[in-house]
Every structure is written in C-alpha cells, then in structure tokens.
Design a protein around this motif. Structure first.
Motif, PDB file in Angstrom:
ATOM      1  N   VAL A 130       0.832  -1.205   0.000  1.00  0.00           N
ATOM      2  CA  VAL A 130       0.000   0.000   0.000  1.00  0.00           C
ATOM      3  C   VAL A 130       0.867   1.256   0.000  1.00  0.00           C
ATOM      4  O   VAL A 130       0.608   2.211  -0.749  1.00  0.00           O
ATOM      5  CB  VAL A 130      -0.945   0.003   1.215  1.00  0.00           C
ATOM      6  CG1 VAL A 130      -1.665   1.345   1.336  1.00  0.00           C
ATOM      7  CG2 VAL A 130      -1.958  -1.126   1.105  1.00  0.00           C
ATOM      8  N   LEU A 131       1.912   1.268   0.827  1.00  0.00           N
ATOM      9  CA  LEU A 131       2.791   2.435   0.910  1.00  0.00           C
ATOM     10  C   LEU A 131       3.561   2.630  -0.397  1.00  0.00           C
ATOM     11  O   LEU A 131       3.740   3.758  -0.862  1.00  0.00           O
ATOM     12  CB  LEU A 131       3.758   2.278   2.089  1.00  0.00           C
ATOM     13  CG  LEU A 131       4.735   3.433   2.352  1.00  0.00           C
ATOM     14  CD1 LEU A 131       3.981   4.763   2.462  1.00  0.00           C
ATOM     15  CD2 LEU A 131       5.541   3.169   3.618  1.00  0.00           C
ATOM     16  N   ALA A 132       4.028   1.541  -1.001  1.00  0.00           N
ATOM     17  CA  ALA A 132       4.741   1.631  -2.280  1.00  0.00           C
ATOM     18  C   ALA A 132       3.826   2.189  -3.365  1.00  0.00           C
ATOM     19  O   ALA A 132       4.250   3.012  -4.188  1.00  0.00           O
ATOM     20  CB  ALA A 132       5.284   0.265  -2.689  1.00  0.00           C
ATOM     21  N   GLN A 133       2.577   1.757  -3.385  1.00  0.00           N
ATOM     22  CA  GLN A 133       1.614   2.274  -4.371  1.00  0.00           C
ATOM     23  C   GLN A 133       1.423   3.776  -4.210  1.00  0.00           C
ATOM     24  O   GLN A 133       1.320   4.506  -5.204  1.00  0.00           O
ATOM     25  CB  GLN A 133       0.274   1.551  -4.220  1.00  0.00           C
ATOM     26  CG  GLN A 133       0.272   0.127  -4.746  1.00  0.00           C
ATOM     27  CD  GLN A 133      -1.033  -0.591  -4.480  1.00  0.00           C
ATOM     28  OE1 GLN A 133      -1.633  -0.434  -3.414  1.00  0.00           O
ATOM     29  NE2 GLN A 133      -1.482  -1.395  -5.435  1.00  0.00           N
ATOM     30  N   ALA A 134       1.374   4.247  -2.968  1.00  0.00           N
ATOM     31  CA  ALA A 134       1.196   5.682  -2.722  1.00  0.00           C
ATOM     32  C   ALA A 134       2.438   6.472  -3.141  1.00  0.00           C
ATOM     33  O   ALA A 134       2.331   7.551  -3.725  1.00  0.00           O
ATOM     34  CB  ALA A 134       0.884   5.917  -1.245  1.00  0.00           C
ATOM     35  N   LEU A 135       3.607   5.934  -2.854  1.00  0.00           N
ATOM     36  CA  LEU A 135       4.859   6.606  -3.230  1.00  0.00           C
ATOM     37  C   LEU A 135       5.018   6.693  -4.746  1.00  0.00           C
ATOM     38  O   LEU A 135       5.673   7.607  -5.261  1.00  0.00           O
ATOM     39  CB  LEU A 135       6.057   5.856  -2.635  1.00  0.00           C
ATOM     40  CG  LEU A 135       6.336   6.084  -1.152  1.00  0.00           C
ATOM     41  CD1 LEU A 135       7.298   5.011  -0.624  1.00  0.00           C
ATOM     42  CD2 LEU A 135       6.930   7.470  -0.927  1.00  0.00           C
ATOM     43  N   GLN A 136       4.426   5.759  -5.469  1.00  0.00           N
ATOM     44  CA  GLN A 136       4.546   5.728  -6.927  1.00  0.00           C
ATOM     45  C   GLN A 136       3.998   7.002  -7.568  1.00  0.00           C
ATOM     46  O   GLN A 136       4.423   7.382  -8.662  1.00  0.00           O
ATOM     47  CB  GLN A 136       3.807   4.508  -7.482  1.00  0.00           C
ATOM     48  CG  GLN A 136       4.065   4.226  -8.955  1.00  0.00           C
ATOM     49  CD  GLN A 136       3.291   3.012  -9.451  1.00  0.00           C
ATOM     50  OE1 GLN A 136       2.189   2.738  -8.988  1.00  0.00           O
ATOM     51  NE2 GLN A 136       3.871   2.271 -10.381  1.00  0.00           N
ATOM     52  N   PHE A 137       3.088   7.680  -6.880  1.00  0.00           N
ATOM     53  CA  PHE A 137       2.483   8.890  -7.437  1.00  0.00           C
ATOM     54  C   PHE A 137       3.389  10.113  -7.302  1.00  0.00           C
ATOM     55  O   PHE A 137       3.109  11.147  -7.905  1.00  0.00           O
ATOM     56  CB  PHE A 137       1.132   9.162  -6.763  1.00  0.00           C
ATOM     57  CG  PHE A 137       0.072   8.177  -7.159  1.00  0.00           C
ATOM     58  CD1 PHE A 137      -0.573   8.284  -8.381  1.00  0.00           C
ATOM     59  CD2 PHE A 137      -0.268   7.122  -6.329  1.00  0.00           C
ATOM     60  CE1 PHE A 137      -1.554   7.372  -8.764  1.00  0.00           C
ATOM     61  CE2 PHE A 137      -1.248   6.205  -6.698  1.00  0.00           C
ATOM     62  CZ  PHE A 137      -1.892   6.334  -7.922  1.00  0.00           C
ATOM     63  N   LEU A 138       4.465  10.009  -6.513  1.00  0.00           N
ATOM     64  CA  LEU A 138       5.415  11.110  -6.427  1.00  0.00           C
ATOM     65  C   LEU A 138       6.343  11.065  -7.631  1.00  0.00           C
ATOM     66  O   LEU A 138       6.866  10.005  -7.978  1.00  0.00           O
ATOM     67  CB  LEU A 138       6.234  11.017  -5.132  1.00  0.00           C
ATOM     68  CG  LEU A 138       5.467  11.136  -3.808  1.00  0.00           C
ATOM     69  CD1 LEU A 138       6.439  11.082  -2.643  1.00  0.00           C
ATOM     70  CD2 LEU A 138       4.660  12.420  -3.763  1.00  0.00           C
TER      71      LEU A 138
END
Length: 370
Positions: free
Chosen positions: A200-208
C-alpha cells in the motif's frame, strides 16, 4: 514511372522451394533498368524496378527487397541520399546497397562506401560481373539473416531460462515466507500486515514524480512477498521466534545485526551461481539494509538514498506494526502516539518522504491483529 518485373519461368539456382530473392533496381534511365532486369531475371531472381527514388521507396514499403541496386547520379534525390535514407531506417538498414554508375573514380567509391554501400558495379554492365556481385551480396545477406534468426532464437531461449530460474527463486522465497509465518500465530499476523502495508505504501509513493521510475508495478508486486522475509535470519538463531510478541530485551542491537547478516547470507546462497531475479534482489536489499538509518547511524553504516527504497519502506512498516502490537513498548501504542514517534524519527531513522506519504495514507494501513 514505376515498373515491377516478375519472371515466373526463371529458376532460382539455390532452391525451387524457397522464396526467390527480390532485387530492387533504381535508375533514371529506363534502358539501364531493362538491361539489369534481363540479366537478373534470367538468373531466376524476382526484380522490382523504379526510375526514381520516390517510386523505389513506395516499392520498399510494400515489399522488402533482399538487395538494392541503385544509380549514383539521379535527379531530385540522388543515390547517395537514397542510400543514407535506407541505412537510417531500422527496418531497411540491413538491406545490402550496391551502387551502379558510369563513373569509377576512387573519390566516388569512397563517398559511396561511407554512405553505407557494400559494393559498386560500373557501367556499362558486364553480365558475368553483375551476376557474381549480386550472388556474393545475396549470399552475405542470407548468412546475416540466418545469424540474426539464430541470435533471436538464442535470446528467446536465454530469456525463457531466466524466467524459469526467477520463478524457481520466487517459489523458494514464498516457501521461506510461509515457514516464518507458521512459527506462531503472532508472527503470521505480523508478516501478513507487513507485506500488505508495504504494498500500500509503495503504491502511494509511486504517485510522487521522484519515485515514478523506481516504483514499477513489478516493485509493488514484489515488495509484498519480499518484506515478509525481513527477519529470515531468525531461522539460524536459536531461541528467537521473531514474533512481535517478543519484547525489546530480545531485540537488542546485536540480535538485529546478527539477524540481518544471517538472513542476507541465506538469501544470497539461493542465488549462488545464477543471476538474481528481481524479487530475490529486493529481498536481499530489505534484509541487509532494514536497520540502516537515514542519518547513517544504523547498521550497516549507510545513509539517505543509498539505502535501497524497499528497505526504507519495510523499516517503517515493520516498526509501525510492532508498535501497534506493543512489541517494543509496555503496551500497544495509539495511532496518535505512533504518529508522534514516526515524526520524531523522520530524517534520522526513517526517510522523510516515506514518513510523509505514510501519514497521508495511514487510514488505509492495516492495523488489526486479527
């Protein structure tokens, strides 16, 4: 003007079953085209004929020739420019290009070869010379095509073997994660949470923007399994379950360093003698650098972005889940208390970017111990 000659009665000397080599003839003088067409047709070759470069390009778009014979001096687009166009296109650059010209100077030949030509046939044409030069170039071209086919076949074979090896590594890693999860119920819940939350955290970081290239779909898919192996080293340390139910006195610095060293060795042995697949490399990075701190004070003494991203993500999620369980404190911490700890460690223990994104998605993070 554009002509296409096909001699159906001629016999290809090499094989009657194979497709005839197609030879493109380009010359602004119709007589020269006729002469070459007659010579080559009698040898059993299929000819494509054009009186200018534009017509020749139209023929090439429909049928890729095995050889191009082109006049050097032509109006509008000359032979040199035509050759450069052919050699600059990935779809046609492998076609042998032979110049034909009434001139036969060394300077002219030099310009022709620099443009990409492989041979030069002078005018007036000598039948035997034309046939021999055409045969030689077609033979070379066919050999190059066979080598290209062989190389593609070998590349495909290597890629298939690589995928099989990587899948074997994936199976081993998943089996190891399963062993860790079955050590006790607490460990199973903990690792399930760690794997899910890292994803979940990796998916969110992908948007940066700064992480868009580093965090691929394969990264997101892999970290869920790889993160579960962060404490694989416990398999070599008697008396430790690795469960979040264990308190801080059993998770002192020497234990964590030993767990990291032993776990790294276990995973590296899986890839001994082979190229490591993406999941194995990710798991090794997590185990080896999970206790490295952003400011360089952890183990090993690596800091900042030199710490692999997957290890930075796992370190925060690992500690978060342990704090939720009260593993390293007297009791489980509240969400507010955990947020305060994360903020205090941001820029020292944890990557500030990872902490910031974690706070934004904290409602999506799995916190239950069920």
């Amino acid at each position: 003007m554009q002509k296409e000659y096909v001699n159906n009665e001629g016999t290809n000397k090499e094989s009657t079953n194979k497709e005839k080599p197609k030879i493109l003839i380009v010359d602004d003088l119709d007589m020269n085209v006729e002469i070459l067409d007659n010579i080559l047709s009698q040898e059993g070759y299929e000819t494509l004929c054009a009186l200018n470069v534009q017509d020749a390009l139209g023929l090439i778009r429909n049928t890729k020739p095995s050889l191009i014979l082109s006049d050097l001096s032509m109006p509008e687009i000359d032979g040199l420019e035509f050759c450069k166009m052919i050699k600059s296109n990935a779809k046609t650059r492998d076609i042998p290009f032979v110049f034909i010209s009434v001139l036969d100077s060394g300077e002219e030949k030099e310009r022709a070869f620099k443009a990409g030509a492989v041979d030069y046939i002078p005018k007036p044409f000598e039948t035997v010379e034309v046939i021999m030069r055409v045969r030689n170039q077609l033979s070379n071209y066919q050999m190059q095509q066979k080598m290209a086919d062989y190389n593609r076949m070998m590349h495909t074979l290597v890629e298939e073997q690589k995928k099989e090896l990587e899948q074997g590594q994936v199976n081993v890693l998943r089996a190891l994660a399963g062993i860790l999860e079955r050590r006790d119920a607490g460990m199973q819940r903990h690792l399930t949470n760690v794997g899910y939350n890292c994803r979940v955290l990796a998916q969110a970081l992908q948007f940066l923007p700064e992480y868009a290239d580093a965090i691929t779909d394969e990264f997101i898919e892999g970290i869920e399994t790889a993160a579960k192996l962060y404490e694989i080293g416990i398999l070599t340390i008697p008396g430790h379950s690795g469960s979040p139910d264990e308190k801080s006195d059993e998770r002192a610095e020497p234990y964590m360093e030993q767990c990291s060293r032993e776990g790294t060795q276990i995973l590296k042995e899986i890839g001994t003698g082979h190229q490591n697949g993406g999941l194995l490399t990710m798991a090794i990075n997590i185990v080896e650098y999970q206790y490295a701190h952003w400011d360089g004070t952890g183990y090993p003494a690596t800091e900042g972005r030199a710490i692999p991203l997957e290890a930075r993500i796992t370190a925060l999620i690992r500690d978060f889940d342990r704090m939720c369980a009260g593993a390293d404190t007297e009791e489980a911490l509240s969400a507010e208390a955990i947020t305060q700890v994360m903020d205090e460690r941001s820029g020292t223990v944890y990557d500030p970017d990872v902490v910031e994104v974690f706070h934004k998605i904290q409602k999506q993070i799995k916190k239950d111990r069920i």
